[in-house]
Write a protein that holds these residues in place. Structure first.
Motif, PDB file in Angstrom:
ATOM      1  N   HIS A 187       0.816  -1.216   0.000  1.00 35.76           N
ATOM      2  CA  HIS A 187       0.000   0.000   0.000  1.00 35.76           C
ATOM      3  C   HIS A 187       0.850   1.266   0.000  1.00 35.76           C
ATOM      4  N   GLU A 188       1.938   1.272   0.777  1.00 34.83           N
ATOM      5  CA  GLU A 188       2.808   2.448   0.813  1.00 34.83           C
ATOM      6  C   GLU A 188       3.409   2.714  -0.567  1.00 34.83           C
ATOM      7  N   GLU A 189       3.739   1.654  -1.294  1.00 34.68           N
ATOM      8  CA  GLU A 189       4.283   1.805  -2.646  1.00 34.68           C
ATOM      9  C   GLU A 189       3.210   2.293  -3.616  1.00 34.68           C
ATOM     10  N   PHE A 190       1.980   1.854  -3.387  1.00 31.86           N
ATOM     11  CA  PHE A 190       0.866   2.329  -4.213  1.00 31.86           C
ATOM     12  C   PHE A 190       0.641   3.824  -4.006  1.00 31.86           C
ATOM     13  N   VAL A 191       0.775   4.288  -2.778  1.00 27.56           N
ATOM     14  CA  VAL A 191       0.666   5.719  -2.500  1.00 27.56           C
ATOM     15  C   VAL A 191       1.730   6.489  -3.272  1.00 27.56           C
ATOM     16  N   ASP A 192       2.962   5.988  -3.265  1.00 33.19           N
ATOM     17  CA  ASP A 192       4.033   6.645  -4.032  1.00 33.19           C
ATOM     18  C   ASP A 192       3.722   6.644  -5.520  1.00 33.19           C
ATOM     19  N   LEU A 193       3.150   5.552  -6.016  1.00 30.67           N
ATOM     20  CA  LEU A 193       2.746   5.485  -7.420  1.00 30.67           C
ATOM     21  C   LEU A 193       1.718   6.574  -7.723  1.00 30.67           C
ATOM     22  N   CYS A 194       0.740   6.748  -6.852  1.00 32.24           N
ATOM     23  CA  CYS A 194      -0.305   7.749  -7.083  1.00 32.24           C
ATOM     24  C   CYS A 194       0.262   9.163  -7.062  1.00 32.24           C
ATOM     25  N   ILE A 195       1.252   9.400  -6.223  1.00 33.16           N
ATOM     26  CA  ILE A 195       1.903  10.716  -6.196  1.00 33.16           C
ATOM     27  C   ILE A 195       2.645  10.951  -7.509  1.00 33.16           C
ATOM     28  N   LEU A 196       3.290   9.917  -8.025  1.00 35.00           N
ATOM     29  CA  LEU A 196       3.982  10.033  -9.318  1.00 35.00           C
ATOM     30  C   LEU A 196       2.991  10.281 -10.458  1.00 35.00           C
ATOM     31  N   LEU A 197       1.811   9.672 -10.366  1.00 42.20           N
ATOM     32  CA  LEU A 197       0.799   9.872 -11.406  1.00 42.20           C
ATOM     33  C   LEU A 197       0.261  11.303 -11.387  1.00 42.20           C
ATOM     34  N   GLY A 198       0.161  11.866 -10.205  1.00 37.79           N
ATOM     35  CA  GLY A 198      -0.366  13.222 -10.060  1.00 37.79           C
ATOM     36  C   GLY A 198      -1.547  13.236  -9.113  1.00 37.79           C
ATOM     37  N   CYS A 199      -1.431  13.989  -8.013  1.00 34.73           N
ATOM     38  CA  CYS A 199      -2.496  14.066  -7.011  1.00 34.73           C
ATOM     39  C   CYS A 199      -2.762  15.527  -6.660  1.00 34.73           C
ATOM     40  N   ASP A 200      -3.680  15.743  -5.724  1.00 38.46           N
ATOM     41  CA  ASP A 200      -4.093  17.104  -5.357  1.00 38.46           C
ATOM     42  C   ASP A 200      -3.124  17.797  -4.407  1.00 38.46           C
ATOM     43  N   TYR A 201      -2.155  17.078  -3.857  1.00 32.76           N
ATOM     44  CA  TYR A 201      -1.379  17.618  -2.748  1.00 32.76           C
ATOM     45  C   TYR A 201       0.040  18.059  -3.096  1.00 32.76           C
ATOM     46  N   CYS A 202       0.484  17.804  -4.311  1.00 34.17           N
ATOM     47  CA  CYS A 202       1.806  18.260  -4.727  1.00 34.17           C
ATOM     48  C   CYS A 202       1.916  18.152  -6.249  1.00 34.17           C
ATOM     49  N   ASP A 203       2.977  18.752  -6.797  1.00 29.78           N
ATOM     50  CA  ASP A 203       3.240  18.637  -8.226  1.00 29.78           C
ATOM     51  C   ASP A 203       3.714  17.231  -8.557  1.00 29.78           C
ATOM     52  N   LYS A 204       3.836  16.935  -9.846  1.00 35.16           N
ATOM     53  CA  LYS A 204       4.345  15.631 -10.288  1.00 35.16           C
ATOM     54  C   LYS A 204       5.573  15.819 -11.157  1.00 35.16           C
ATOM     55  N   ILE A 205       6.297  14.737 -11.347  1.00 32.24           N
ATOM     56  CA  ILE A 205       7.450  14.760 -12.230  1.00 32.24           C
ATOM     57  C   ILE A 205       6.961  14.878 -13.668  1.00 32.24           C
ATOM     58  N   ALA A 206       7.438  15.864 -14.371  1.00 30.64           N
ATOM     59  CA  ALA A 206       6.961  16.137 -15.733  1.00 30.64           C
ATOM     60  C   ALA A 206       7.291  14.991 -16.684  1.00 30.64           C
ATOM     61  N   GLY A 207       6.318  14.662 -17.543  1.00 33.08           N
ATOM     62  CA  GLY A 207       6.543  13.704 -18.620  1.00 33.08           C
ATOM     63  C   GLY A 207       6.579  12.254 -18.203  1.00 33.08           C
ATOM     64  N   LEU A 208       6.276  11.961 -16.948  1.00 33.99           N
ATOM     65  CA  LEU A 208       6.332  10.581 -16.473  1.00 33.99           C
ATOM     66  C   LEU A 208       4.936   9.969 -16.599  1.00 33.99           C
ATOM     67  N   GLY A 209       4.737   9.105 -17.607  1.00 34.70           N
ATOM     68  CA  GLY A 209       3.426   8.529 -17.864  1.00 34.70           C
ATOM     69  C   GLY A 209       3.071   7.417 -16.892  1.00 34.70           C
ATOM     70  N   PRO A 210       1.794   6.991 -16.895  1.00 32.71           N
ATOM     71  CA  PRO A 210       1.328   5.976 -15.941  1.00 32.71           C
ATOM     72  C   PRO A 210       2.078   4.654 -16.004  1.00 32.71           C
ATOM     73  N   LYS A 211       2.265   4.120 -17.209  1.00 34.25           N
ATOM     74  CA  LYS A 211       2.942   2.817 -17.323  1.00 34.25           C
ATOM     75  C   LYS A 211       4.388   2.920 -16.859  1.00 34.25           C
ATOM     76  N   ASN A 212       5.049   3.994 -17.211  1.00 27.42           N
ATOM     77  CA  ASN A 212       6.430   4.192 -16.794  1.00 27.42           C
ATOM     78  C   ASN A 212       6.520   4.355 -15.282  1.00 27.42           C
ATOM     79  N   ALA A 213       5.586   5.104 -14.711  1.00 27.26           N
ATOM     80  CA  ALA A 213       5.572   5.296 -13.264  1.00 27.26           C
ATOM     81  C   ALA A 213       5.376   3.970 -12.538  1.00 27.26           C
ATOM     82  N   LEU A 214       4.469   3.129 -13.036  1.00 27.86           N
ATOM     83  CA  LEU A 214       4.231   1.830 -12.423  1.00 27.86           C
ATOM     84  C   LEU A 214       5.479   0.957 -12.506  1.00 27.86           C
ATOM     85  N   THR A 215       6.118   0.914 -13.662  1.00 24.69           N
ATOM     86  CA  THR A 215       7.332   0.115 -13.834  1.00 24.69           C
ATOM     87  C   THR A 215       8.426   0.560 -12.872  1.00 24.69           C
ATOM     88  N   LEU A 216       8.566   1.862 -12.709  1.00 20.83           N
ATOM     89  CA  LEU A 216       9.598   2.400 -11.816  1.00 20.83           C
ATOM     90  C   LEU A 216       9.313   2.049 -10.357  1.00 20.83           C
TER      91      LEU A 216
END
Length: 348
Positions: free
Chosen positions: A187-216
């Motif tokens: 679950h903690e890793e899933f939270v990090d994945l959601c932050i990488l995807l983009g959430c309401d509480y902070c910016d995201k890493i530019a250009g990092l798509g969903p599949k790439n974020a999951l793989t990382l």
């Protein structure tokens, strides 16, 4: 709103975490609703009419299916969400947004309506979806109904989308345990994945798509490790990135006591007067819908009784529906406390 493209990622990477159901499959269940999502849906569908009308009709639909709704209202939003709220307000053509959590006149109208309908209301200390998720985790409710996908990183084991009053509407249910198992992450890793995807509480890493974020995340397990292994020129990390603060918001449970949930029969005469006097609905339409509500509820109960007699088990008795559910500890703030801005005393 929610987590960027998470629903698409789940459909492609973990379809087994999804199931498609009918509203009748939730008969007898206690469902927490993120009220702001419901209200905003009706604002979008009927911008010239008060969402109180839509909440009235939808709540009766839940009740006639013997679903036990619990409406959860937003409190003061986290500081980290201010940028997202400001952006949404500007997109909607508003010059300001609610950063205090104070109940608006429209919110108070909805509270009064729900009280007359006989359904419990809870005031969250912060975001409603966080408390909804907590209620599922502790077993106070069976599921959360929301269109906001960030209910999942908050830890809701069961998320329901498209639970509405439309005829033949297909309800989508998300299972968080199945999702984590299929993605092979905690679950903690899933939270990090959601932050990488983009959430309401902070910016995201530019250009990092969903599949790439999951793989990382599957390979490196934390945002800290992901940052060490990406091309920083191609995917620049935001300056003063507040991902740790976002992670903390998702993982820390709201500080509230367990609520005392009570459902009662709708107060029909008071409903007619309230909706008529405030010009939300005409009296004859309110009475017609309430009459239909009673007929539909009894018809559905008779159908379930026939199913039970034939060997099926889906059955909800009236005495089971209108009862106190899961008394545990002190109650959180309820409808009266929202109106009076005072907390209810601890239950004994």
């Amino acid at each position: 709103m929610g987590i960027t493209k998470l629903a698409d990622l789940i459909r492609s990477a973990a379809p087994d975490a999804l199931s498609y159901k009918d509203i009748s499959d939730y008969t007898g269940q206690v469902i927490a609703l993120d009220t702001s999502i419901v209200v905003n849906q009706f604002r979008a569908m009927t911008p010239k009419l008060s969402p109180v009308r839509g909440v009235f009709f939808r709540t009766l639909t839940f009740l006639e299916h013997d679903i036990k709704p619990v409406f959860v209202f937003d409190g003061k939003p986290p500081w980290e969400k201010r940028a997202a709220l400001k952006k949404r307000a500007e997109a909607a053509g508003r010059n300001s947004f609610n950063c205090t959590g104070a109940a608006s006149s429209q919110t108070k109208d909805c509270l009064q309506l729900l009280k007359l309908l006989g359904v419990p209301v809870i005031q969250a200390p912060g975001d409603a979806e966080a408390l909804c998720a907590q209620l599922v985790k502790e077993g106070t409710v069976d599921a959360v109904a929301s269109e906001d996908m960030d209910t999942l990183p908050f830890g809701a084991n069961v998320l329901i989308r498209q639970l509405n009053a439309k005829r033949d509407s297909e309800v989508t249910e998300y299972s968080l345990p199945k999702l984590l198992e299929k993605l092979d992450i905690e679950h903690e890793e899933f939270v990090d994945l959601c932050i990488l995807l983009g959430c309401d509480y902070c910016d995201k890493i530019a250009g990092l798509g969903p599949k790439n974020a999951l793989t990382l995340i599957q390979k490196h397990r934390t945002i800290e490790n992901v940052v060490l292994h990406i091309n920083r020129e191609k995917h620049p990390v935001p300056h003063s990135w507040k991902y740790k603060e976002a992670r903390k918001i998702f993982l820390e449970a709201p500080e509230t006591g367990a609520p005392e949930l009570i459902w009662t029969e709708p107060d029909e005469e008071a409903l007619v007067k309230f909706l008529r006097d405030f010009k939300f609905l005409k009296e004859d339409r309110v009475r017609h819908r309430l009459e239909k509500f009673h007929q539909m509820r009894e018809s559905k109960r008779e159908e379930r009784e026939k199913e039970r007699a034939a060997g099926h088990s889906r059955q909800t008795h009236m005495e089971d529906f209108f009862r106190v559910t899961r008394k545990r500890g002190k109650p959180v703030e309820t409808a009266d406390s929202l109106n009076n801005n005072t907390k209810r005393p601890k239950s004994k």
